[in-house]
Scaffold this motif. Structure first.
Motif, PDB file in Angstrom:
ATOM      1  N   GLU A  87     -12.802  -4.300  15.293  1.00 23.56           N
ATOM      2  CA  GLU A  87     -12.391  -5.155  14.394  1.00 23.56           C
ATOM      3  C   GLU A  87     -12.062  -4.017  13.200  1.00 23.56           C
ATOM      4  OE1 GLU A  87     -13.633  -9.706  14.349  1.00 23.56           O
ATOM      5  OE2 GLU A  87     -14.951  -8.007  14.688  1.00 23.56           O
ATOM      6  N   ALA A  88     -13.720  -3.461  13.367  1.00 26.40           N
ATOM      7  CA  ALA A  88     -13.305  -2.518  12.077  1.00 26.40           C
ATOM      8  C   ALA A  88     -12.104  -1.501  11.756  1.00 26.40           C
ATOM      9  CB  ALA A  88     -14.953  -0.765  12.897  1.00 26.40           C
ATOM     10  N   TYR A  89     -11.698  -1.021  12.690  1.00 28.48           N
ATOM     11  CA  TYR A  89     -10.281  -0.613  12.601  1.00 28.48           C
ATOM     12  C   TYR A  89      -9.373  -0.654  11.899  1.00 28.48           C
ATOM     13  CZ  TYR A  89      -6.489   2.931  13.098  1.00 28.48           C
ATOM     14  OH  TYR A  89      -5.368   3.035  12.367  1.00 28.48           O
ATOM     15  N   VAL A  90      -9.428  -2.683  11.813  1.00 27.16           N
ATOM     16  CA  VAL A  90      -8.147  -3.351  10.771  1.00 27.16           C
ATOM     17  C   VAL A  90      -8.412  -3.139  10.024  1.00 27.16           C
ATOM     18  CG1 VAL A  90      -7.595  -5.099  11.063  1.00 27.16           C
ATOM     19  CG2 VAL A  90      -7.653  -4.543  13.460  1.00 27.16           C
ATOM     20  N   ALA A  91     -10.221  -3.428  10.080  1.00 26.28           N
ATOM     21  CA  ALA A  91     -10.726  -3.618   8.390  1.00 26.28           C
ATOM     22  C   ALA A  91     -11.018  -2.287   7.795  1.00 26.28           C
ATOM     23  CB  ALA A  91     -12.221  -3.979   8.465  1.00 26.28           C
ATOM     24  N   ALA A  92     -10.435  -0.986   8.175  1.00 25.18           N
ATOM     25  CA  ALA A  92     -10.685  -0.019   7.794  1.00 25.18           C
ATOM     26  C   ALA A  92      -8.934   0.514   6.975  1.00 25.18           C
ATOM     27  CB  ALA A  92     -10.973   1.292   8.082  1.00 25.18           C
ATOM     28  N   LEU A  93      -8.018  -0.401   7.833  1.00 18.20           N
ATOM     29  CA  LEU A  93      -6.938  -0.179   7.498  1.00 18.20           C
ATOM     30  C   LEU A  93      -6.164  -1.641   6.597  1.00 18.20           C
ATOM     31  CD1 LEU A  93      -4.702  -0.423  11.053  1.00 18.20           C
ATOM     32  CD2 LEU A  93      -4.873   0.917   9.218  1.00 18.20           C
ATOM     33  N   ARG A 138       4.458 -12.834   9.633  1.00 16.31           N
ATOM     34  CA  ARG A 138       4.812 -11.875   8.719  1.00 16.31           C
ATOM     35  C   ARG A 138       3.398 -11.135   8.356  1.00 16.31           C
ATOM     36  NH1 ARG A 138       8.531 -17.016   6.897  1.00 16.31           N
ATOM     37  NH2 ARG A 138       7.202 -17.653   7.827  1.00 16.31           N
ATOM     38  N   CYS A 139       4.366 -10.276   7.411  1.00 17.98           N
ATOM     39  CA  CYS A 139       2.777  -9.569   7.059  1.00 17.98           C
ATOM     40  C   CYS A 139       2.826  -9.754   5.431  1.00 17.98           C
ATOM     41  CB  CYS A 139       3.694  -8.268   6.687  1.00 17.98           C
ATOM     42  SG  CYS A 139       4.905  -7.793   5.732  1.00 17.98           S
ATOM     43  N   ALA A 140       2.119  -9.647   4.605  1.00 18.05           N
ATOM     44  CA  ALA A 140       1.519 -10.048   3.858  1.00 18.05           C
ATOM     45  C   ALA A 140       3.268  -9.534   2.708  1.00 18.05           C
ATOM     46  CB  ALA A 140       0.011  -9.227   2.505  1.00 18.05           C
ATOM     47  N   ALA A 141       3.467  -8.106   2.186  1.00 11.03           N
ATOM     48  CA  ALA A 141       4.176  -7.694   1.420  1.00 11.03           C
ATOM     49  C   ALA A 141       5.859  -8.954   1.826  1.00 11.03           C
ATOM     50  CB  ALA A 141       4.821  -6.575   2.390  1.00 11.03           C
ATOM     51  N   GLU A 142       6.292  -8.762   3.047  1.00 10.29           N
ATOM     52  CA  GLU A 142       7.157 -10.204   3.200  1.00 10.29           C
ATOM     53  C   GLU A 142       6.810 -11.512   2.691  1.00 10.29           C
ATOM     54  OE1 GLU A 142       9.716 -12.370   6.980  1.00 10.29           O
ATOM     55  OE2 GLU A 142       7.818 -10.350   6.900  1.00 10.29           O
ATOM     56  N   ILE A 143       5.417 -12.140   2.860  1.00 12.78           N
ATOM     57  CA  ILE A 143       4.522 -13.474   2.835  1.00 12.78           C
ATOM     58  C   ILE A 143       4.594 -13.658   1.076  1.00 12.78           C
ATOM     59  CG2 ILE A 143       3.033 -15.345   2.647  1.00 12.78           C
ATOM     60  CD1 ILE A 143       2.372 -14.223   5.587  1.00 12.78           C
ATOM     61  N   ALA A 144       4.289 -12.487   0.471  1.00 15.53           N
ATOM     62  CA  ALA A 144       3.562 -12.243  -0.640  1.00 15.53           C
ATOM     63  C   ALA A 144       4.656 -11.194  -1.572  1.00 15.53           C
ATOM     64  CB  ALA A 144       2.033 -12.410  -1.508  1.00 15.53           C
ATOM     65  N   PRO A 145       6.292 -11.408  -2.297  1.00 17.00           N
ATOM     66  CA  PRO A 145       6.792 -10.277  -2.428  1.00 17.00           C
ATOM     67  C   PRO A 145       6.563  -9.707  -4.309  1.00 17.00           C
ATOM     68  CG  PRO A 145       8.287 -11.794  -2.002  1.00 17.00           C
ATOM     69  CD  PRO A 145       7.158 -12.036  -2.040  1.00 17.00           C
ATOM     70  N   ASP A 146       6.134 -10.750  -5.022  1.00  8.35           N
ATOM     71  CA  ASP A 146       5.560 -10.464  -6.042  1.00  8.35           C
ATOM     72  C   ASP A 146       4.786 -10.554  -6.736  1.00  8.35           C
ATOM     73  OD1 ASP A 146       5.520 -13.276  -6.702  1.00  8.35           O
ATOM     74  OD2 ASP A 146       7.579 -13.847  -5.528  1.00  8.35           O
ATOM     75  N   PRO A 147       4.094 -10.548  -7.523  1.00  8.22           N
ATOM     76  CA  PRO A 147       2.750 -10.616  -8.406  1.00  8.22           C
ATOM     77  C   PRO A 147       2.490 -11.998  -8.413  1.00  8.22           C
ATOM     78  CG  PRO A 147       4.537  -8.936  -9.825  1.00  8.22           C
ATOM     79  CD  PRO A 147       4.977 -10.139  -8.634  1.00  8.22           C
ATOM     80  N   ILE A 158      -9.503 -19.655   3.213  1.00 12.15           N
ATOM     81  CA  ILE A 158      -8.640 -20.645   3.286  1.00 12.15           C
ATOM     82  C   ILE A 158      -7.436 -19.589   4.885  1.00 12.15           C
ATOM     83  CG2 ILE A 158      -6.189 -21.489   3.556  1.00 12.15           C
ATOM     84  CD1 ILE A 158      -8.846 -22.675   2.626  1.00 12.15           C
ATOM     85  N   VAL A 159      -7.157 -18.511   4.328  1.00 15.16           N
ATOM     86  CA  VAL A 159      -6.391 -16.896   4.692  1.00 15.16           C
ATOM     87  C   VAL A 159      -6.953 -16.007   5.663  1.00 15.16           C
ATOM     88  CG1 VAL A 159      -4.149 -15.479   4.688  1.00 15.16           C
ATOM     89  CG2 VAL A 159      -4.149 -17.964   3.868  1.00 15.16           C
ATOM     90  N   TRP A 160      -6.640 -15.649   6.348  1.00 16.90           N
ATOM     91  CA  TRP A 160      -7.375 -14.051   6.836  1.00 16.90           C
ATOM     92  C   TRP A 160      -6.519 -13.162   6.682  1.00 16.90           C
ATOM     93  CZ3 TRP A 160      -4.053 -11.756  10.575  1.00 16.90           C
ATOM     94  CH2 TRP A 160      -2.989 -12.864  11.544  1.00 16.90           C
ATOM     95  N   ARG A 161      -6.037 -11.996   6.799  1.00 18.55           N
ATOM     96  CA  ARG A 161      -5.158 -10.919   7.135  1.00 18.55           C
ATOM     97  C   ARG A 161      -6.405  -9.967   8.092  1.00 18.55           C
ATOM     98  NH1 ARG A 161      -3.484  -8.569   1.162  1.00 18.55           N
ATOM     99  NH2 ARG A 161      -2.854  -7.542   2.266  1.00 18.55           N
ATOM    100  N   GLY A 162      -5.318  -9.030   8.413  1.00 18.47           N
ATOM    101  CA  GLY A 162      -5.427  -8.292   9.112  1.00 18.47           C
ATOM    102  C   GLY A 162      -4.671  -8.782  10.843  1.00 18.47           C
ATOM    103  N   VAL A 163      -4.855  -8.306  11.750  1.00 13.68           N
ATOM    104  CA  VAL A 163      -4.547  -8.429  12.770  1.00 13.68           C
ATOM    105  C   VAL A 163      -5.133  -9.412  13.717  1.00 13.68           C
ATOM    106  CG1 VAL A 163      -3.798  -7.453  15.245  1.00 13.68           C
ATOM    107  CG2 VAL A 163      -3.585  -6.258  13.039  1.00 13.68           C
ATOM    108  N   ASN A 164      -5.032 -10.668  14.133  1.00  7.90           N
ATOM    109  CA  ASN A 164      -5.426 -11.806  15.095  1.00  7.90           C
ATOM    110  C   ASN A 164      -6.037 -11.083  16.176  1.00  7.90           C
ATOM    111  OD1 ASN A 164      -6.076 -14.469  15.525  1.00  7.90           O
ATOM    112  ND2 ASN A 164      -4.456 -14.789  16.329  1.00  7.90           N
TER     113      ASN A 164
END
Length: 768
Positions: A184-190, A240-249, A263-269
């Motif tokens: 988990e700490a490694y994912v947080a660093a990423l 899907r990654c954040a860059a694909e989900i949210a491609p614009d500002p 509501i949303v988590w980011r990282g690796v499940n």
């Protein structure tokens, strides 16, 4: 092998036993416990208490015992295996205690330190060493090479009680794995790396449900979504990654708002079990952007190289210490995080990695073991365990029904599960739980079954024949079916007492019931199942005997639950999500916010997505079911409980109960006063010289030899800690040492003998 490939009949009964059995064992020989005993000192101390030995004679005997213990401490501190075991657990402690192998410094060598204080500090270190040593020699813990596991089989066609073939080494295999928190700490660093973070997945927290343009949240109002948030949320599938989900500002801002709102988590499940490492590497390998993928994998590769060095150093304490230090340094360099949690705790320390091992032995247990189990288990223990599960289920049915009626609003035909879930927690963790009444009822029936109320004061042994108790047991424990699906399985821990493998094979043995894990399939545990040569066979057995269960999706803060002990056999189990937690499988997860409790035909049921409809008791079974696992321990919970033997099977060891204050050991006052207080305590309670003692404030029992001053001092230190934290009323339970070192049959190729316990799973012929 009977009707089912995975199980065999328990002779003369309708019950069946899994053919796969587990042997837990120590990694240090049982005779090591005697190193710190001092029987001559005990004899002199008792004579002094009786007035037949002078104070000077006692002081001389105690000094001699302490000097012998000091030599034993030096011997253990210099032992390469002990140093390695301690290095795996606590490198700092290993370094400190290693100095105990050196000669005791003279007054001139204490660097100006008060000699009395120096001696006190050394005694404290000696006590710490003794606590670790008693664990390594006497406790069947499953941890590292000093607690290896071995899988074996039950074969009714084998006429010997056991066939054991030890290999040339203590352990057959060693595996070094990362702790879950480190991954988990490694994912947080990423996530803090701007080049990598956009390419990591995002998903909806598992305890939430999206309904149109709003998010349903347990215990809170639905959260409305704007257009951008709704569009973003539809893409948050955990893959899907954040860059694909949210491609614009605009969408990136919407995604960030959903993360901040919980509501949303980011990282690796990451699944909260040992599969997490593989899932992490697969997820990073799947990153589509080459530079981000390379950066994400580079840090993990650094850690892997350092971990490989740790694995290569296993077997050499000095090299291992260096390798662990390098792994710690790499971990901090890669993640920016400290390389340990709860550092210094004997049972709770968590470093970056840990080791799992398999003992180098092949084991087959034969028909004599099955026959020794048949009468006591078929007549008494299994019916009692079945009754316990049925009584728990009925008690919670009643409590849930009353709670449901309290929560049901006028004109409503159901109660939302989040409201029911929150209200039900007091029934699971409160001071007046239905489970407590069931446990009390079980204890009363157990007492009546064995006539404990009529036992003579001070009675040490009570022996029974199962045939004589059959009718009484049927009357006291009349349940016809188990209470829920998982309650079909009961998992006893059995200690086999035999002087050698040959004696055991010849049928010269006694079985002792260590623990009866009623209604709990304990082999469904990652630390065990992952060491099995064919885990798929275990999964198939669990599917046939139990089927899918409702399993809470535990968060990492859940007490007494870690990735190592996570269940891994029920691959079709429903995941009940009640809070933010890792490891949700989209195909199995059930957010409680999507469930409803309703009454149908007098039975409370849970309904949910896809036409789900199941009895409420099944949804909560794993939460209230574990409460019954202690019932057998609590039976006969008076000041003294005699040993109970049923057809030659010891179903309960002799036990004594007191409190920290009543021991009169907590005040301390020096080695002589402490030792004499221990001799008085042993005499007043009628304790044997060697026992296991469980202090209410401690996680595990400890071995105590009342003849050994170092054992007494280490135990008194525990009592003082308990009194300091919780007062004189802290309970203390003493249990006779059975088996003792002379009963340890499990041997290595060199003939050294080890404590062990056999864990079985027995299946009820009836279904709930």
């Amino acid at each position: 092998m009977g009707d089912h490939a995975h199980s065999i009949p328990l002779p003369g009964t309708q019950w069946s036993v899994w053919a796969d059995v587990l042997l837990r064992s120590t990694g240090f020989p049982a005779h090591g416990l005697a190193l710190f005993g001092a029987p001559e000192c005990a004899i002199t101390a008792d004579s002094h208490l009786d007035g037949t030995a002078t104070e000077a004679e006692f002081a001389q005997a105690l000094d001699a015992a302490l000097a012998q213990a000091e030599r034993a401490v030096a011997h253990v501190a210099a032992d390469p295996l002990f140093r390695e075991a301690l290095t795996w657990q606590n490198p700092a402690a290993a370094s400190r205690l290693a100095r105990l192998a050196e000669p005791v410094p003279s007054v001139a060598e204490t660097n100006g330190k008060n000699p009395r204080r120096a001696r006190k500090e050394r005694r404290a270190k000696e006590n710490t060493l003794v606590r670790y040593w008693q664990r390594y020699c006497g406790k069947n813990d499953t941890v590292g090479f000093f607690g290896p596991v071995a899988w074996g089989t039950l074969d009714p066609g084998t006429i010997q009680a056991v066939a054991a073939r030890p290999g040339g080494r203590l352990v057959r295999s060693r595996e070094v794995a990362y702790e879950f928190w480190a991954l988990e700490a490694y994912v947080a660093a990423l996530l803090s790396d701007p080049d990598v973070a956009p390419w990591l997945p995002a998903g909806v927290h598992p305890h939430l449900a999206v309904e149109g343009r709003r998010v349903l949240r347990p215990g809170d109002e639905p959260l409305p979504l704007n257009d951008a948030q709704a569009a973003v949320l539809s893409g948050c599938d955990g893959v899907r990654c954040a860059a694909e989900i949210a491609p614009d500002p605009r969408r990136a801002e919407a995604l960030e708002s959903l993360v901040e709102a919980g509501i949303v988590w980011r990282g690796v499940n990451l699944p909260y079990n040992p599969r997490a490492e593989r899932v992490l590497r697969d997820a990073l390998t799947a990153i589509p952007e080459p530079r981000a993928r390379e950066r994400a994998l580079a840090g993990l590769d650094r850690l892997d190289r350092a971990r490989a060095a740790v694995a290569a150093a296993a077997g050499d304490a000095d090299a291992l210490a260096v390798a662990l230090e390098r792994l710690d340094a790499e971990f901090t360099a890669v993640t920016g995080t400290e390389p340990q949690r709860r550092d210094g705790q004997m049972y709770a320390g968590r470093r970056v990695c840990y080791e799992e091992t398999v003992r180098d032995v092949d084991l087959t247990f034969g028909r004599p073991i099955l026959e020794a189990l048949a009468g006591p288990f078929g007549t008494v223990l299994l019916p009692a365990a079945r009754w316990l599960s049925a009584a728990l289920a009925e008690a919670y049915d009643d409590a849930f029904r009353a709670l449901y009626r309290d929560l049901l609003g006028p004109g409503e035909d159901g109660v939302p599960m989040p409201a029911f879930w929150d209200a039900a927690q007091r029934l699971l963790t409160g001071s007046d739980r239905p489970a407590d009444a069931v446990a009390s009822g079980f204890a009363r029936r157990w007492t009546e079954l064995f006539g404990l109320d009529g036992a003579a004061p001070g009675e040490h042994r009570l022996c029974f024949a199962s045939a004589d108790l059959r009718e009484r047991a049927a009357r006291l424990f009349p349940a016809e079916r188990p209470g829920w699906a998982g309650a079909r399985i009961h998992s006893p821990d059995l200690c086999v007492c035999a002087s050698s493998v040959d004696a055991l094979a010849a049928g010269e043995f006694t079985l002792v019931l260590g623990e009866m894990h009623a209604a709990w399939p304990t082999l469904d545990c990652a630390v065990f199942a992952d060491r099995h040569p064919d885990p798929g066979r275990l999964r198939a057995a669990a599917a046939e005997d139990i089927g899918p269960q409702f399993r809470p999706l535990y968060p990492t803060w859940w007490p007494q639950y870690t990735a190592r002990i996570a269940p891994v056999l029920g691959v079709d189990d429903h995941q009940l999500a009640f809070t933010a937690a890792p490891g949700a499988d989209p195909g199995r997860v059930l957010p409680i916010v999507a469930l409803t409790v309703a009454e149908r035909g007098g039975t409370l049921e849970v309904t949910g997505p896809g036409g789900l409809r199941r009895p409420l008791r099944e949804v909560f079974a794993l939460l209230f079911g574990w409460l019954g696992t202690e019932a057998f321990k609590l039976a006969g919970a008076g000041p003294h409980h005699p040993r109970l033997t049923l057809d030659g099977l010891v179903v309960a060891r002799e036990t004594w109960r007191t409190t920290v204050g009543a021991t009169r050991l907590a005040p301390g006052g020096g080695a002589a006063r402490e030792y004499l207080a221990a001799r008085r305590l042993r005499r007043s309670l009628g304790l044997p010289e060697r026992v296991f003692a469980k202090v209410g404030t401690e996680v595990k029992p400890v071995y105590v030899d009342f003849t050994g001053p170092r054992y007494v001092s280490a135990f008194a230190t525990m009592l003082r800690a308990g009194r300091a934290s919780s007062g004189d009323g802290v309970p203390v339970v003493f249990t006779e040492l059975l088996p003792g070192p002379e009963d340890a049959w499990l041997a290595d190729a060199q003939g050294r003998r080890y404590f062990s316990e056999l864990r079985l799973q027995i299946c009820d012929p009836e279904r709930p």
